[in-house]
Design a protein around this motif. Structure first.
Motif, mmCIF file in Angstrom:
data_model
loop_
_atom_site.group_PDB
_atom_site.id
_atom_site.type_symbol
_atom_site.label_atom_id
_atom_site.label_comp_id
_atom_site.label_asym_id
_atom_site.label_seq_id
_atom_site.Cartn_x
_atom_site.Cartn_y
_atom_site.Cartn_z
ATOM 1 N N MET A 152 12.823 8.049 8.803
ATOM 2 C CA MET A 152 12.333 9.265 8.130
ATOM 3 C C MET A 152 12.796 9.195 6.717
ATOM 4 O O MET A 152 12.364 9.755 5.773
ATOM 5 C CB MET A 152 12.993 10.619 8.722
ATOM 6 C CG MET A 152 12.722 10.751 10.333
ATOM 7 S SD MET A 152 10.823 11.105 10.350
ATOM 8 C CE MET A 152 10.548 10.330 11.842
ATOM 9 N N ASN A 153 13.797 8.303 6.512
ATOM 10 C CA ASN A 153 14.354 8.181 5.132
ATOM 11 C C ASN A 153 13.990 6.971 4.306
ATOM 12 O O ASN A 153 14.242 6.906 3.113
ATOM 13 C CB ASN A 153 15.950 8.628 5.261
ATOM 14 C CG ASN A 153 16.138 9.838 5.804
ATOM 15 O OD1 ASN A 153 15.668 10.987 5.464
ATOM 16 N ND2 ASN A 153 17.287 9.668 6.493
ATOM 17 N N THR A 154 13.638 5.923 4.861
ATOM 18 C CA THR A 154 13.269 4.542 4.143
ATOM 19 C C THR A 154 12.085 5.016 3.399
ATOM 20 O O THR A 154 10.957 5.553 3.988
ATOM 21 C CB THR A 154 12.923 3.584 5.299
ATOM 22 O OG1 THR A 154 12.577 2.469 4.463
ATOM 23 C CG2 THR A 154 11.894 3.718 6.128
ATOM 24 N N GLY A 155 12.100 4.304 2.244
ATOM 25 C CA GLY A 155 10.983 4.516 1.331
ATOM 26 C C GLY A 155 9.582 3.676 1.850
ATOM 27 O O GLY A 155 8.550 3.633 0.865
ATOM 28 N N THR A 156 9.749 2.430 2.755
ATOM 29 C CA THR A 156 8.805 1.710 2.883
ATOM 30 C C THR A 156 7.602 2.643 3.644
ATOM 31 O O THR A 156 7.929 3.588 3.926
ATOM 32 C CB THR A 156 9.169 0.383 3.840
ATOM 33 O OG1 THR A 156 9.655 1.167 5.112
ATOM 34 C CG2 THR A 156 9.899 -0.486 3.123
ATOM 35 N N ALA A 161 2.369 2.453 9.155
ATOM 36 C CA ALA A 161 2.400 1.692 10.361
ATOM 37 C C ALA A 161 2.282 2.633 11.637
ATOM 38 O O ALA A 161 1.697 2.390 12.820
ATOM 39 C CB ALA A 161 3.733 1.158 10.345
ATOM 40 N N LEU A 162 3.008 3.871 11.371
ATOM 41 C CA LEU A 162 2.729 4.880 12.564
ATOM 42 C C LEU A 162 0.984 5.255 13.124
ATOM 43 O O LEU A 162 1.034 5.317 14.241
ATOM 44 C CB LEU A 162 3.592 6.232 12.062
ATOM 45 C CG LEU A 162 4.877 5.887 11.999
ATOM 46 C CD1 LEU A 162 5.448 7.387 11.344
ATOM 47 C CD2 LEU A 162 5.654 5.957 13.490
ATOM 48 N N VAL A 163 0.443 5.229 11.728
ATOM 49 C CA VAL A 163 -1.137 5.796 11.998
ATOM 50 C C VAL A 163 -1.773 4.597 12.816
ATOM 51 O O VAL A 163 -2.537 4.628 13.614
ATOM 52 C CB VAL A 163 -1.919 6.055 10.755
ATOM 53 C CG1 VAL A 163 -2.972 6.200 10.685
ATOM 54 C CG2 VAL A 163 -1.043 7.129 10.031
ATOM 55 N N ALA A 164 -1.281 3.449 12.439
ATOM 56 C CA ALA A 164 -2.089 2.194 12.990
ATOM 57 C C ALA A 164 -1.386 2.035 14.612
ATOM 58 O O ALA A 164 -2.382 1.953 15.450
ATOM 59 C CB ALA A 164 -1.340 0.960 12.419
ATOM 60 N N LEU A 223 4.133 13.367 15.528
ATOM 61 C CA LEU A 223 5.196 14.190 15.110
ATOM 62 C C LEU A 223 6.105 13.650 14.050
ATOM 63 O O LEU A 223 6.393 14.177 12.888
ATOM 64 C CB LEU A 223 6.246 14.632 16.162
ATOM 65 C CG LEU A 223 5.636 15.720 17.264
ATOM 66 C CD1 LEU A 223 6.787 15.634 18.564
ATOM 67 C CD2 LEU A 223 5.373 17.042 16.678
ATOM 68 N N ALA A 224 6.367 12.466 14.050
ATOM 69 C CA ALA A 224 6.967 11.761 13.167
ATOM 70 C C ALA A 224 6.225 11.558 11.783
ATOM 71 O O ALA A 224 6.909 11.827 10.573
ATOM 72 C CB ALA A 224 7.162 10.064 13.532
#
Lengths: 551, 242
Positions: A152-156, A161-164, A223-224
């Motif tokens: 939730m906090n990383t800038g990458t 990736a989640l959508v994929a 949700l993420a």
């Protein structure tokens, strides 16, 4: 010569003249399976070389070729590609598509157009995953599990990736749905559930997992995404959320997904062992039902991923007990395979030695799995190279090896050609030796405390990483050689008969090799068991004109 | 592409004939496939309800307080609209099966109108909530606001789930328009109505999910409502946003 599925096809839209467009629009399950294979093996090699880059970095202590952040992105890319693009969809999409309808005597899957759509959905998911490499701050660096709150906090570019992963999950659901309806509706007359080949049982159990587990991880990823985009705070403790909830929801899917990978692979094993032992499979029903029970129990064990994340002791004990329970149906399968070989006329063709090699590697993977089921052991070995080695022995040495076994087994069926047997065996031994040299030292390194996902380490672990590196070199050479042998077989190999292995299941009783467009020219009535041998010869024989039995 | 399916016959050893099921025109298979797909919808919303129940157990009072502030009149009206639309959809399917294509189309149009009404009311509701400072990435739901964690989670999940449900309504409207097009083209008829059947099933799942969403979000905080409050509801329309 009769026309094969290479010569003609049905298309989703119209009927284009060009061969290329015919492949793009095909709804023939065999062609779709081949296209999946082509795309997946490209990704497989991308992930293999990502892994090799990490091995190179780990050859000596200290940083040489990449910094820590790049290393994080490398293992995430390796994991995401291998898990979501290759292993989870792999065997169902490739062999489920190519041989499952042939095995049950169907002309195609129940929804051929949906099958075509699913393939392109899968490609769309791949494109999104690849695009995340170049858009924003680069590919995610969270590991393939996307654990909150770090993700939730990383800038990458975690969102892409989640959508994929979500899109690929959707494709997986639709594949499973298609197979379930196919197996329920399109079996040849007379083929009851207990007359189905065991690979079909593996696909059937897998399809239920795809259908019931994938939506849970799908919504978890949604949700993420919502949390990352709208700041809802479901999983981020700084906003009142609970990161352990993410782990629960994630593993409710992702642990059954492990069985989703291995069950069709076990199905391939159950095809190869009786065929090359020239014997009826021992305990047909127990193998079939153990697939179903592994799928069922597999839902109840996700908690063993959370022993060190914070759970009550009672919950840990229950999850540990249930996890041990999965070993029972798995053991049943292994004993059945060994019993099938007992007093059989064993033919050591390439598919068989791949299967035998897998019995060794998967047994090591499985037994080390039992050790980390124990809570005390797990607390010691969690997030060390021991777990990494266990996972790769089970998944690479189990699923992927059996995928390769199936590739050799069904190669004459798909292509109508034969590969060079001697060269294929050399490729196997290269792979087998390289694999063990690559992963076995990691058990020891992990036991002594080498943590996973670190790009640097203490000098005392150097020897294990160097052994692994040499193993990796041999293994990759073996992989390239194996694909080269198969490629040569396809382009230059000898033509083969429809049933070169003397196998008994329906996919080998075809009028031509490779099969014609709509599979069996005429559907047989199935009043026989899938693996009937007498004195090392198949019992059931057909007149291929009428598909009536002549034995 | 002529896929006119002529059932094939398999002959067993005694010479008996058995019809082979083809994938073309497999009505039962089409139904089975869509039921399985709806099962995935249930699993998907089920996981969200699981998360909701978990946070409810962590912050029971916050959840009740947040729920009390939702607009039960609009939510309740929407529930009635959706239930009636499920009825019209079902009646449409009955008309189709009875051979009354015109009546079936009328009922599908009625369902579409009710679905649009649902969305319009939902839009009013969200707008009112926005003006009360309750919206994603806005005012009271921002990380720095002093609203308790439990309430923020409640509203966050509320917007996620009603939003996802609303998205399903939009897809449903699209499906019904497509169905009407197929009926007009003669592709869906009393003899061949699997598409109508499956879209009706879809609409049933959509209203079924709402039947669980509505009480969990709107009704759990309704405990303190008095009859006298209703005058205020009818007067103001945005009850409870104290």
């Amino acid at each position: 010569m009769s026309k094969t599925y290479f010569d003609e096809t049905h298309c989703a839209i119209g009927h284009p003249k060009s061969t290329f467009m015919q492949w793009m629009l095909t709804i023939d399950h065999k062609r779709i399976g081949i296209m999946y294979a082509a795309v997946m093996f490209v990704f497989f090699f991308v992930a293999v070389f990502t892994a090799f880059a990490m091995r190179l970095e780990l050859f000596a202590p200290g940083g040489q070729y990449m910094d820590g952040n790049t290393f994080n992105q490398a293992f995430t890319l390796h994991g995401v590609i291998m898990i979501f693009l290759f292993i989870i969809p792999g065997i169902p999409a490739i062999f489920g598509n190519i041989v499952m309808p042939l095995m049950i005597g169907a002309k195609d899957v129940s929804f051929p157009r949906l099958n075509w759509f699913t393939f392109w959905l899968y490609i769309a998911g791949c494109c999104i995953a690849l695009a995340s490499l170049f858009i924003g701050e680069g590919v995610a660096d969270t590991g393939w599990t996307f654990y909150a709150p770090y993700s939730m906090n990383t800038g990458t570019n975690v969102i892409m990736a989640l959508v994929a992963a979500f899109v690929l999950g959707f494709a997986s659901i639709l594949t499973g749905l298609n197979f379930l309806v196919t197996i329920h509706r399109l079996r040849a007359p007379g083929m009851t559930f207990f007359k189905m080949p065991l690979f079909v049982w593996g696909i059937y159990a897998t399809a239920w997992i795809q259908l019931l587990a994938t939506p849970v991880v799908g919504i978890t990823l949604v949700l993420a995404i919502l949390e990352k985009y709208f700041g809802i705070g479901i999983f981020d403790p700084a906003k009142g959320g609970d990161p352990v909830l993410f782990q629960h929801l994630f593993w409710i899917y992702s642990h059954p997904a492990v069985y989703l990978m291995i069950l069709p692979a076990f199905g391939i094993m159950s095809e190869i062992i009786p065929t090359f032992s020239r014997k009826e499979v021992f305990g047909y029903r127990t193998i079939a039902l153990s697939s179903a029970s592994i799928a069922g129990i597999g839902y109840l064990v996700w908690g063993h991923h959370l022993y060190t994340s914070g759970m009550s002791d009672i919950a840990k004990t229950v999850f540990s007990f249930l996890t041990f329970f999965v070993a029972i149906p798995t053991g049943v399968k292994f004993y059945d395979w060994v019993a099938t070989m007992y007093q059989g006329k064993i033919v050591l063709s390439t598919p068989m030695i791949w299967a035998l090699g897998t019995i060794i590697t998967f047994a090591i993977g499985g037994i080390t799995g039992v050790t980390i089921t124990m809570i005390g052991m797990d607390v010691h070995l969690q997030d060390t190279y021991y777990t990494v080695a266990h996972f790769h022995y089970a998944i690479l040495g189990g699923v992927v090896f059996l995928l390769f076994a199936g590739m050799h087994y069904w190669f004459p069926l798909v292509t109508g050609k034969m590969y060079n047997e001697t060269k294929a065996k050399i490729a196997f031994y290269l792979n087998f030796i390289g694999f063990n040299l690559l992963w076995f030292p990691m058990f020891i390194a992990g036991y002594y405390g080498m943590p996973r996902r670190y790009f640097d380490y203490l000098p005392e672990f150097e020897i294990y990483h160097q052994l692994s590196f040499y193993g990796a070199v041999i293994f990759i050479a073996g992989l390239i050689y194996m694909f080269w042998v198969l490629f040569k077989g396809w382009t230059k190999g000898e033509a083969t008969t429809p049933n070169p292995w003397n196998a008994t299941t329906l996919e080998w009783h075809l009028p031509s090799s490779p099969p014609p467009l709509e599979n069996h020219s005429k559907v047989p009535y199935v009043d026989f068991d899938p693996y009937e041998y007498k004195h090392g010869e198949p019992v059931v024989k057909f007149n291929y004109e009428t598909m009536q039995r002549i034995d | 592409m002529g896929h006119e399916y002529v059932p094939e016959i398999a002959i067993d050893r005694d010479g008996n004939q058995h019809e082979v099921q083809g994938w073309q025109g497999d009505f039962y298979g089409g139904k089975l496939g869509f039921w399985l797909f709806m099962l995935t919808e249930v699993m998907m919303f089920g996981a969200m309800f699981l998360a909701l129940a978990y946070y409810n157990s962590l912050h029971p009072q916050d959840f009740l307080d947040a729920s009390a502030a939702l607009n039960r009149l609009l939510g309740g009206t929407n529930t009635v609209i959706l239930l009636v639309s499920a009825l019209t959809m079902g009646l449409g399917l009955l008309r189709m099966r009875a051979g009354d294509v015109k009546g079936a189309k009328l009922m599908i149009w009625a369902t579409i109108i009710l679905a649009v009404a649902f969305l319009v009311i939902k839009g009013f509701e969200w707008t009112a909530e926005y003006h009360h400072g309750i919206f994603l990435m806005h005012d009271k739901l921002l990380p720095e606001s002093s609203l308790p964690f439990g309430q923020k989670l409640f509203y966050g999940l509320y917007f996620s789930m009603t939003g996802l449900h609303g998205f399903h309504i939009i897809i449903g409207i699209g499906l019904m328009l497509w169905l009407l097009k197929r009926i007009n083209a003669g592709k869906v008829s009393p003899e061949h109505h699997i598409l109508h059947w499956n879209i009706a099933l879809y609409w049933d799942i959509v209203h079924l999910i709402w039947v669980f969403v509505f009480p969990y979000y709107y009704m759990i905080g309704a405990d303190g409502i008095q009859m006298s409050d209703f005058s205020m509801i009818f007067g103001g329309g945005t009850n409870g946003h104290h």
